[in-house]
Design an enzyme around this catalytic site. Structure first.
Site, short mmCIF file in Angstrom:
data_model
loop_
_atom_site.label_atom_id
_atom_site.label_comp_id
_atom_site.label_asym_id
_atom_site.label_seq_id
_atom_site.Cartn_x
_atom_site.Cartn_y
_atom_site.Cartn_z
N ASN A 1 0.94 -1.02 0.05
CA ASN A 1 0.00 0.01 -0.06
C ASN A 1 0.98 1.25 -0.10
O ASN A 1 1.70 1.41 0.94
CB ASN A 1 -1.05 -0.16 1.12
CG ASN A 1 -2.17 1.09 1.06
OD1 ASN A 1 -1.70 2.23 0.74
ND2 ASN A 1 -3.13 0.83 1.58
N ARG B 1 5.02 18.32 0.71
CA ARG B 1 5.48 19.60 0.28
C ARG B 1 4.81 20.05 -1.18
O ARG B 1 5.43 21.15 -1.76
CB ARG B 1 7.12 19.18 -0.22
CG ARG B 1 7.99 18.91 1.27
CD ARG B 1 8.32 20.04 2.12
NE ARG B 1 9.03 21.01 1.26
CZ ARG B 1 10.26 21.15 1.57
NH1 ARG B 1 10.94 20.54 2.29
NH2 ARG B 1 11.02 22.10 0.87
N HIS C 1 -5.72 3.72 -1.65
CA HIS C 1 -6.97 4.15 -1.10
C HIS C 1 -7.15 5.46 -1.57
O HIS C 1 -6.86 6.16 -0.58
CB HIS C 1 -7.09 3.68 0.17
CG HIS C 1 -8.38 3.87 0.88
ND1 HIS C 1 -8.89 2.96 1.91
CD2 HIS C 1 -9.37 4.70 0.74
CE1 HIS C 1 -10.04 3.32 2.28
NE2 HIS C 1 -10.60 4.24 1.40
N ARG D 1 -8.98 8.59 -1.27
CA ARG D 1 -10.16 9.14 -0.36
C ARG D 1 -10.66 10.63 -0.98
O ARG D 1 -9.84 11.17 -1.67
CB ARG D 1 -9.69 9.40 1.11
CG ARG D 1 -9.48 8.12 1.59
CD ARG D 1 -9.10 8.36 3.32
NE ARG D 1 -8.96 7.12 3.74
CZ ARG D 1 -9.84 6.44 4.52
NH1 ARG D 1 -10.96 6.66 4.39
NH2 ARG D 1 -9.41 5.21 4.99
N HIS E 1 -3.93 11.77 0.55
CA HIS E 1 -2.94 11.08 0.16
C HIS E 1 -3.21 10.90 -1.45
O HIS E 1 -2.45 11.35 -2.21
CB HIS E 1 -2.67 9.84 0.99
CG HIS E 1 -3.78 9.03 1.54
ND1 HIS E 1 -4.78 8.43 0.79
CD2 HIS E 1 -3.99 8.75 2.85
CE1 HIS E 1 -5.32 7.74 1.22
NE2 HIS E 1 -5.23 8.08 2.77
N GLU F 1 -8.81 0.15 -3.10
CA GLU F 1 -9.52 0.18 -1.90
C GLU F 1 -10.31 1.42 -1.65
O GLU F 1 -10.01 2.46 -2.22
CB GLU F 1 -8.83 -0.08 -0.68
CG GLU F 1 -7.82 -1.23 -0.36
CD GLU F 1 -7.31 -1.01 0.87
OE1 GLU F 1 -7.12 0.07 1.65
OE2 GLU F 1 -6.42 -2.12 1.26
N THR G 1 -8.39 5.98 9.16
CA THR G 1 -8.20 4.69 8.46
C THR G 1 -9.28 3.96 8.70
O THR G 1 -10.14 3.99 9.46
CB THR G 1 -6.71 4.11 9.13
OG1 THR G 1 -6.49 2.86 8.33
CG2 THR G 1 -7.10 3.84 10.59
N HIS H 1 -4.31 -4.88 7.82
CA HIS H 1 -4.43 -3.95 8.96
C HIS H 1 -3.35 -4.14 10.15
O HIS H 1 -3.76 -5.08 10.50
CB HIS H 1 -5.76 -3.56 9.25
CG HIS H 1 -6.02 -2.18 9.68
ND1 HIS H 1 -6.29 -0.97 8.91
CD2 HIS H 1 -5.83 -1.56 11.06
CE1 HIS H 1 -6.50 0.02 9.38
NE2 HIS H 1 -6.17 -0.22 10.92
N ASP H 2 -2.44 -3.33 10.27
CA ASP H 2 -1.51 -3.58 11.17
C ASP H 2 -0.63 -4.59 11.34
O ASP H 2 -0.13 -5.18 12.27
CB ASP H 2 -2.03 -3.39 12.64
CG ASP H 2 -2.58 -1.75 12.94
OD1 ASP H 2 -2.25 -0.77 12.09
OD2 ASP H 2 -3.24 -1.55 13.88
N HIS I 1 1.51 1.05 6.04
CA HIS I 1 1.87 1.66 7.13
C HIS I 1 3.41 1.28 7.99
O HIS I 1 4.48 1.82 7.70
CB HIS I 1 0.95 2.13 8.00
CG HIS I 1 1.42 3.13 9.31
ND1 HIS I 1 1.52 4.55 9.17
CD2 HIS I 1 1.96 2.79 10.53
CE1 HIS I 1 2.04 5.18 10.09
NE2 HIS I 1 2.31 4.14 11.16
#
Length: 240
Positions: free
Chosen positions: A7, A18, A43, A45, A50, A70, A100, A190-191, A214
């Site tokens: 991801n 920036r 993903h 949004r 992002h 996603e 998230t 996830h995580d 992440h």
């Protein structure tokens, strides 16, 4: 073999800080593939904090591995899928303002809606996956939606892993077996990180894919992106 989809949302977050094009998101995606990633996940949004719409359109013609998009299946998302035609669309239930994804679908309550959305995605020739909690009651209904796969929401596993990894993984093993019995493909995300990924794979050897962003990008700050991707790949290279 369980595929590793990287991801790249956090790469886009760094670029956006920036306002220019450093790091170059497309180059990072292509380099990640060259370094061993077997898929690229984004993903996008609505607030484009992002991944941006233009990023998806640029990536769709460049990504050579599996492109996974996603998102919450609103009109905007469905239009992105229609235009991009990724390998996979992963449907998540979180509202646009969510920081998230933090839960899976109530496939019982939303079964009819998901059926309609998934039917449309299949018309585009896109494989579907729906984000789901490790609770058996949601899996029969998930099957009824027509989805190809489910993605196990693994934050509860990750948070409990340091205290008791056997208890942490137990509900995932149970629902993974059920998903297999129902003929559903199985993703997870996830995580997940270098500490807990191998144990999950050992207990659910037939995972099709994990999506990790992440933790992988955080590790890359220390180990470098190429080395980090290879480290994650090694956690998944366990014979079934």
């Amino acid at each position: 073999m369980t595929k590793l989809s990287v991801n790249i949302n956090k790469i886009a977050t760094l670029r956006n800080a920036r306002g220019a094009n450093n790091p170059d998101l497309v180059k990072v995606a292509l380099d990640a593939e060259r370094f061993g990633a077997q898929g690229i996940t984004v993903h996008p949004r609505p607030d484009e904090r992002h991944i941006r719409y233009v990023d998806v359109m640029e990536l769709k013609d460049k990504v050579q591995t599996e492109f996974n998009i996603e998102g919450y299946p609103d009109q905007r998302y469905m239009e992105i899928i229609r235009l991009a035609r990724p390998a996979q669309a992963t449907l998540v239930p979180d509202p646009p303002e969510a920081l998230t994804s933090n839960t899976g679908w109530d496939t019982i309550k939303h079964q009819e809606m998901l059926q309609d959305i998934i039917a449309e995605l299949h018309e585009y020739g896109v494989r579907t996956s729906i984000f789901i909690n490790p609770e058996t009651k949601y899996f029969e209904a998930a099957k009824a939606t027509g989805t190809d796969r489910v993605e196990l929401y693994t934050e509860p596993y990750a948070s409990r892993y340091p205290q008791d990894r056997e208890k942490a993984v137990a509900p995932y093993v149970e629902v993974a077996k059920l998903a297999r019995e129902l003929g559903l493909g199985l993703n997870a995300g996830h995580d997940l990180d270098l500490h807990n990924l191998k144990y999950l794979k050992e207990n659910i050897p037939y995972l099709d894919e994990v999506s990790i962003g992440h933790a992988l990008i955080c590790d890359a700050l220390y180990y470098g992106l190429e080395n980090t991707i290879q480290m994650y790949r090694r956690q998944l290279e366990i014979e079934n």
